[in-house]
Scaffold this motif. Sequence first.
Motif, PDB file in Angstrom:
ATOM      1  N   ARG A  17       0.556  -1.083  -0.055  1.00 37.18           N
ATOM      2  CA  ARG A  17      -0.321   0.129   0.087  1.00 37.18           C
ATOM      3  C   ARG A  17       0.595   0.972   0.197  1.00 37.18           C
ATOM      4  N   GLY A  18       2.110   1.150   0.243  1.00 41.25           N
ATOM      5  CA  GLY A  18       3.772   2.535   0.340  1.00 41.25           C
ATOM      6  C   GLY A  18       3.689   3.200   1.605  1.00 41.25           C
ATOM      7  N   GLN A  19       2.646   2.332   2.157  1.00 33.07           N
ATOM      8  CA  GLN A  19       3.468   2.401   3.679  1.00 33.07           C
ATOM      9  C   GLN A  19       4.330   2.103   3.897  1.00 33.07           C
ATOM     10  N   LEU A 424      -0.950  14.707  14.548  1.00 35.33           N
ATOM     11  CA  LEU A 424      -0.023  13.936  15.641  1.00 35.33           C
ATOM     12  C   LEU A 424      -1.234  15.403  16.299  1.00 35.33           C
ATOM     13  N   GLN A 425      -2.186  14.796  17.454  1.00 35.16           N
ATOM     14  CA  GLN A 425      -2.697  15.962  18.221  1.00 35.16           C
ATOM     15  C   GLN A 425      -2.072  16.443  19.899  1.00 35.16           C
ATOM     16  N   GLU A 426      -0.643  15.936  19.510  1.00 33.24           N
ATOM     17  CA  GLU A 426       0.543  17.069  20.860  1.00 33.24           C
ATOM     18  C   GLU A 426       1.325  17.252  19.432  1.00 33.24           C
ATOM     19  N   PRO A 458       6.683   8.454  21.560  1.00 30.05           N
ATOM     20  CA  PRO A 458       6.869   7.314  19.672  1.00 30.05           C
ATOM     21  C   PRO A 458       7.284   8.307  19.390  1.00 30.05           C
ATOM     22  N   ASP A 459       8.322   7.620  18.656  1.00 25.56           N
ATOM     23  CA  ASP A 459       8.555   8.535  17.337  1.00 25.56           C
ATOM     24  C   ASP A 459       8.281   7.740  16.104  1.00 25.56           C
ATOM     25  N   VAL A 460       7.756   8.988  15.029  1.00 25.89           N
ATOM     26  CA  VAL A 460       7.130   8.832  14.022  1.00 25.89           C
ATOM     27  C   VAL A 460       7.578   9.283  12.541  1.00 25.89           C
ATOM     28  N   LEU A 461       7.147   8.920  11.725  1.00 30.63           N
ATOM     29  CA  LEU A 461       7.404   9.448  10.577  1.00 30.63           C
ATOM     30  C   LEU A 461       6.823  10.280  10.037  1.00 30.63           C
ATOM     31  N   VAL A 472       1.197  12.228   9.773  1.00 28.60           N
ATOM     32  CA  VAL A 472       2.289  11.758  10.285  1.00 28.60           C
ATOM     33  C   VAL A 472       1.801  10.019  10.455  1.00 28.60           C
ATOM     34  N   GLN A 473       3.138   9.362  10.917  1.00 31.01           N
ATOM     35  CA  GLN A 473       2.708   7.420  10.472  1.00 31.01           C
ATOM     36  C   GLN A 473       3.400   7.386  11.874  1.00 31.01           C
ATOM     37  N   ASP A 474       2.723   6.258  12.353  1.00 31.14           N
ATOM     38  CA  ASP A 474       3.574   6.092  12.935  1.00 31.14           C
ATOM     39  C   ASP A 474       4.525   4.650  13.495  1.00 31.14           C
ATOM     40  N   VAL A 475       5.802   4.957  13.571  1.00 35.45           N
ATOM     41  CA  VAL A 475       6.660   3.913  13.605  1.00 35.45           C
ATOM     42  C   VAL A 475       6.737   2.247  15.029  1.00 35.45           C
ATOM     43  N   ALA A 476       5.527   1.237  14.777  1.00 34.40           N
ATOM     44  CA  ALA A 476       5.649   0.813  15.903  1.00 34.40           C
ATOM     45  C   ALA A 476       7.686   0.254  16.482  1.00 34.40           C
TER      46      ALA A 476
END
Length: 636
Positions: A17-19, A424-426, A458-461, A472-476
């Motif tokens: 999906r490109g994620q 991102l809500q913060e 939490p780090d993000v992409l 914003v995409q989570d980087v689990a």
Amino acid sequence: MHLRIVALSLVLAAAARGQVVFTEDAAARGLAFDNTDAQSVAWVDFNGDGWQDLWLAGHQMDTRYYRSRLYLNDAGQHFTNAWPRLVSGTFKTDAHGSYWADFDNDGDQDLLVVAGGGVGRDQVGSPNMLFENKAGTLVDRAAAMGLQNQASRGRIGLWLDQDGDGRLDIVLVNATRPDFRLSRNQILLQRDGAFAPAEFTPPRLQRLGGRQLLLAPAGLPGAVGASLDLDSGPSGAVLAPFPRRVVQADLDGDAEMDYLVYAPAKLQGGSCQARSSGGIVLAYLPPPASGNTRQFDFRVDGPVKLNSRKLPKLDMWLGDKRVSDQFGSQFLSPFDDRYLAGSGQPPDFANGIRIYRDANRGDWKILVHEDLPSAATLQFLLTPAAEGITLESGEPLCQATTRFAPYVVFAGATRRQPLAFSGLQEELLARGIVAGDFDNDGDQDLFVSRGTPIQDRPDVLLVNDGSGHFSVQDVAAANQYPEPGLYEDEIVPGPHIGVADYNNDGFLDIFQAASYYHAWLDGSRLEAGVPNRLLTNQGNANNWLQLVLEGGDSNRDAIGAQVRLLAGDTTQLRLQAGGIDSFDQHARPLHFGLGGQDRAQRIDISWPSGRQTTLTNVAANQILRVSEPAGPLDPG
């Protein structure tokens, strides 16, 4: 086995999906945290085999608790530390930024280590080092080449060909000395086998008197916030006046360089606490706004372990009695009467730390009194000694604030614009930001390591839509750790992050060195917080191309080259600045995502010497080595 197949299917589906999907592979690849207090991360192809090796500089290079590492890459499968067999002797210097480059143009990589703590190396002996690569053996030549820089507090270095003679020069960026003696930034020009100091000549370079410099195109600095008339010179390298940091990348897809400016968060207010999900409490005691005393109160219903860095200038008191002229870590037990405060007048401790409880066994205090208040922030990690022990404090939770919201100055603009992102809500609360086309779609994304000086987020992409707007995409994989939440960050200005395609699959990976709280108790070591992370990019169906440039009349690493690549209807720009990013260094090969394009129609390379190379119809999905052409320059 069934669960593993399902997990793999989810990863493949997300990639299709490109994620961007990362897996965390530090331990699996031999890079698990091993007590190395990494002050600098650098990717380098040390042995010239085409695979990126990983350098971690220990804060004091080579001591019991600070150990440097050079991990050689075995075809992307495993990393093995080779440092002990590559050097001889012990190097106990206060290492900060470290940077690889072929300074002598002999075809292999040499190492500059910028050093200097305390009040300056002329008094405490902590020189810069320059390890020359001699047939795979590293020999420190800094003294012979005039690079020790004895009187300054070294922090950051830059390789660049300042005078365009084909030999790499060095800019050394220093911190202010605590004794307020001069700590000069320096430029050192390579001449006849040595480095000679030269003046910073405006408008090109200028001493700012702080930790970092801003080197940017003319007209930009006013928008960035420093009223300086500077330009980047041939290197294209950018550092920002402390505490700002700059990421240079073409963020809006116009094939011109843009500048993302941010500052790490700081804490506000007085004494406070941070808590982890595991019940650990970090007591944070900044210098008092007035007076000489600071205090932290807590309550615990059982034994607790208290850890801190050793504090040699402060006496230690337990209860009413002085026990040491150096504070050390302790097990605090409500059944140990050494900590019990007497009923009479409190002891007159003039300069030290007192740990005590009153008749109520569970109520404890950490009291710090200094005759001459220091500017240092004190931090103590309180860890329940067993499950089921409750640890509480009435101190407020630590609150973070940012000096300013991250902003971008786009090429040709005179005004800053807020970094545009959604999802991102913060607050972003960026500790570190690195750029790269992580999804290989032809634009530059941003990986953000988030947190405050003492607590992780939490780090993000930030995935680019091609116009400089990000989602914003989570980087689990970046947010998994055995004991999350707390780390001490007063000395190590982390996080230290390096970007490289370590497994040569065409997709950019990320190494992030550990951030942790450390202390000693009877010789043992406590780690908490964020371990080493090797984030392996699982890739997708997009194409890619990487260029390894080799200078001829230019310096061998081609530092200062510019590359424009046309694929489809998109032109991308890269500058070869050696991968240098503050204290750290990304891999030197220039990486381009091509999306669905199976080739680049045209690649234009401007070499530092002024020569030009044009390549056409270049097939995708390869690592292409390009050498600078020989012969006279075209006068046109």
